[in-house]
Design a protein around this motif. Structure first.
Motif, short mmCIF file in Angstrom:
data_model
loop_
_atom_site.label_atom_id
_atom_site.label_comp_id
_atom_site.label_asym_id
_atom_site.label_seq_id
_atom_site.Cartn_x
_atom_site.Cartn_y
_atom_site.Cartn_z
N SER A 35 -56.84 -13.42 -108.50
CA SER A 35 -56.76 -12.11 -107.83
C SER A 35 -55.78 -12.17 -106.67
O SER A 35 -55.00 -11.25 -106.46
CB SER A 35 -58.12 -11.70 -107.27
OG SER A 35 -59.10 -11.69 -108.26
N ASP B 78 -61.30 2.65 -121.55
CA ASP B 78 -62.44 1.93 -122.11
C ASP B 78 -63.65 2.84 -122.15
O ASP B 78 -63.66 3.90 -121.52
CB ASP B 78 -62.72 0.66 -121.29
CG ASP B 78 -63.16 0.96 -119.86
OD1 ASP B 78 -64.22 1.60 -119.67
OD2 ASP B 78 -62.44 0.55 -118.92
N ILE B 83 -66.97 4.00 -113.27
CA ILE B 83 -67.01 3.58 -111.87
C ILE B 83 -67.78 4.64 -111.09
O ILE B 83 -67.40 5.81 -111.06
CB ILE B 83 -65.58 3.44 -111.30
CG1 ILE B 83 -64.77 2.44 -112.15
CG2 ILE B 83 -65.62 2.99 -109.84
CD1 ILE B 83 -63.29 2.34 -111.78
N ALA B 108 -62.10 -10.55 -106.90
CA ALA B 108 -61.93 -10.50 -105.44
C ALA B 108 -61.84 -9.06 -104.95
O ALA B 108 -61.72 -8.82 -103.75
CB ALA B 108 -60.69 -11.28 -105.02
N MET B 110 -59.36 -6.98 -105.62
CA MET B 110 -57.96 -6.72 -105.23
C MET B 110 -57.20 -5.93 -106.30
O MET B 110 -56.09 -5.47 -106.05
CB MET B 110 -57.22 -8.06 -105.02
CG MET B 110 -57.84 -8.96 -103.97
SD MET B 110 -57.89 -8.21 -102.35
CE MET B 110 -56.15 -8.22 -102.00
N LEU B 112 -57.59 -2.92 -108.20
CA LEU B 112 -57.26 -1.50 -108.09
C LEU B 112 -56.29 -1.23 -106.93
O LEU B 112 -55.30 -0.51 -107.12
CB LEU B 112 -58.53 -0.65 -107.97
CG LEU B 112 -59.40 -0.56 -109.25
CD1 LEU B 112 -60.70 0.20 -108.98
CD2 LEU B 112 -58.63 0.11 -110.38
N1 LIG Z 1 -62.51 -0.30 -116.19
C1 LIG Z 1 -63.53 -0.37 -115.33
N2 LIG Z 1 -64.79 -0.04 -115.74
C2 LIG Z 1 -65.84 -0.11 -114.89
N3 LIG Z 1 -65.73 -0.48 -113.59
C3 LIG Z 1 -64.52 -0.83 -113.14
C4 LIG Z 1 -63.35 -0.78 -113.96
N4 LIG Z 1 -62.29 -1.15 -113.21
C5 LIG Z 1 -62.76 -1.42 -111.98
N5 LIG Z 1 -64.10 -1.22 -111.92
C6 LIG Z 1 -64.98 -1.37 -110.74
O1 LIG Z 1 -64.18 -1.35 -109.58
C7 LIG Z 1 -64.34 -2.59 -108.86
C8 LIG Z 1 -63.04 -2.95 -108.18
O2 LIG Z 1 -62.03 -3.24 -109.15
P1 LIG Z 1 -60.83 -4.20 -108.75
O3 LIG Z 1 -59.95 -4.35 -109.92
O4 LIG Z 1 -60.22 -3.68 -107.49
O5 LIG Z 1 -61.56 -5.55 -108.38
P2 LIG Z 1 -62.20 -6.65 -109.36
O6 LIG Z 1 -61.76 -6.40 -110.76
O7 LIG Z 1 -63.67 -6.68 -109.14
O8 LIG Z 1 -61.55 -7.99 -108.80
P3 LIG Z 1 -60.02 -8.45 -108.98
O9 LIG Z 1 -59.27 -7.29 -109.55
O10 LIG Z 1 -59.56 -8.84 -107.63
O11 LIG Z 1 -60.06 -9.60 -109.90
C9 LIG Z 1 -64.82 -3.57 -109.90
O12 LIG Z 1 -65.51 -4.67 -109.33
C10 LIG Z 1 -65.73 -2.69 -110.75
O13 LIG Z 1 -66.97 -2.47 -110.10
#
Ligand SMILES: Nc1ncnc2c1ncn2[C@@H]1O[C@H](COP(=O)(O)OP(=O)(O)OP(=O)(O)O)[C@@H](O)[C@H]1O
Ligand SMILES: [Mg+2]
Lengths: 115, 140
Positions: A35, B78, B83, B108, B110, B112
């Motif tokens: 990440s 998907d 969310i 982590a 990071m 989104l």
């Molecule tokens: N496609 C999705 N479906 C369901 N929840 C999602 C999806 N994408 C993101 N989320 C939610 O949003 C949160 C933040 O996403 P983000 O990509 O910022 O962080 P992460 O995936 O948890 O960690 P990282 O991207 O740093 O590996 C996720 O932990 C999850 O709860």
């Protein structure tokens, strides 16, 4: 430094053949968290990590990195080697821990960018 | 680049070897089309983060890619849990990823924010219990 020079410096085993040994590698980043590599590593050609899974190679590919060094004697699995060959990313493994391996490269002129 | 190029990809669930294949293919396609390297990198980073999210949070999904004229539009969708609080999910450091995902080097919180940073336009449609669609546009 060329990949072969880095391998010699870290006494590292090289697992891939399909990479060029011409590129002058000047920058690196060390991380176990992909990440963070995705979010912070800007222009680094080399990744040092203690994490071993296929997504390390994907991450390096997206960040346009040329080589990955697995530290603490960790070794890539066959599927990872095949993936890296396809992406022309060099895979190396060194016995040195992350700090030590990074320090040796730093001492030899490799720098970090983007943190 | 007068023509419109359309590509569709499956994003299989729980396949950590395949995760990233779609982003990788798009990266290759853009470089064949001669798109500027910094635009390719932005696209690849944003798409890969969304692809990984679909794998780890969305039980897999699909990617629909359209390249027309001066831009690429990528829709990663998907049918996962959706969310609940998008504003919260957009914040750096917020993650619901389980330990098994953290052990893989992700989770982590990071992703989104990183997509937002690299995309020129980002639209997220999500509904709890129904799924998520992330639309990324990058101008060349
Ligand atoms: N496609 C999705 N479906 C369901 N929840 C999602 C999806 N994408 C993101 N989320 C939610 O949003 C949160 C933040 O996403 P983000 O990509 O910022 O962080 P992460 O995936 O948890 O960690 P990282 O991207 O740093 O590996 C996720 O932990 C999850 O709860
Ligand atoms: Mg994520």
């Amino acid at each position: 430094m060329k990949i072969s020079e880095i391998a010699a410096l870290l006494n590292a085993e090289v697992y891939t053949e399909n990479h060029d040994d011409v590129t002058d590698i000047r920058s690196a980043c060390s991380a176990d968290l992909m990440s963070d590599v995705m979010a912070f590593a800007k222009e680094n050609a080399l990744l040092l990590t203690g994490l071993v899974n296929p997504q390390v190679i994907r991450t390096a590919e997206m960040m346009e990195m040329k080589a990955i060094i697995f530290v603490r004697g960790k070794k890539p699995q066959q599927a990872m080697i095949e993936l890296a060959e396809e992406k022309k990313i060099a895979l190396l493994s060194t016995e040195f821990p992350l700090f030590e391996a990074s320090g040796r490269l730093y001492q030899n002129g490799i720098r970090g960018h983007g943190f | 680049m007068g023509q419109v190029i359309i590509r569709d990809f499956d994003i299989p669930a729980d396949d950590f070897l395949a995760a990233g294949e779609a982003s990788s293919a798009v990266r290759k396609l853009l470089s064949q089309l001669g798109v500027a390297p910094d635009r390719i990198k932005r696209t690849a980073i944003a798409m890969y983060e969304a692809e990984i999210n679909a794998v780890i949070h969305g039980h897999g999904g699909k990617a629909h890619v359209e390249i027309r004229g001066d831009k690429i539009t990528i829709v990663i969708s998907d049918k996962g849990p959706g969310i609940e609080d998008l504003e919260l999910a957009m914040q750096e450091g917020y993650s619901t990823a389980p330990d098994s995902i953290r052990e893989m080097g992700f989770g982590a919180g990071m992703g989104l924010p990183n997509i937002k940073k690299h995309a020129d336009e980002l639209v997220i449609n999500t509904e709890k219990g129904k799924g998520t669609a992330v639309t990324i546009t990058v101008y060349f």
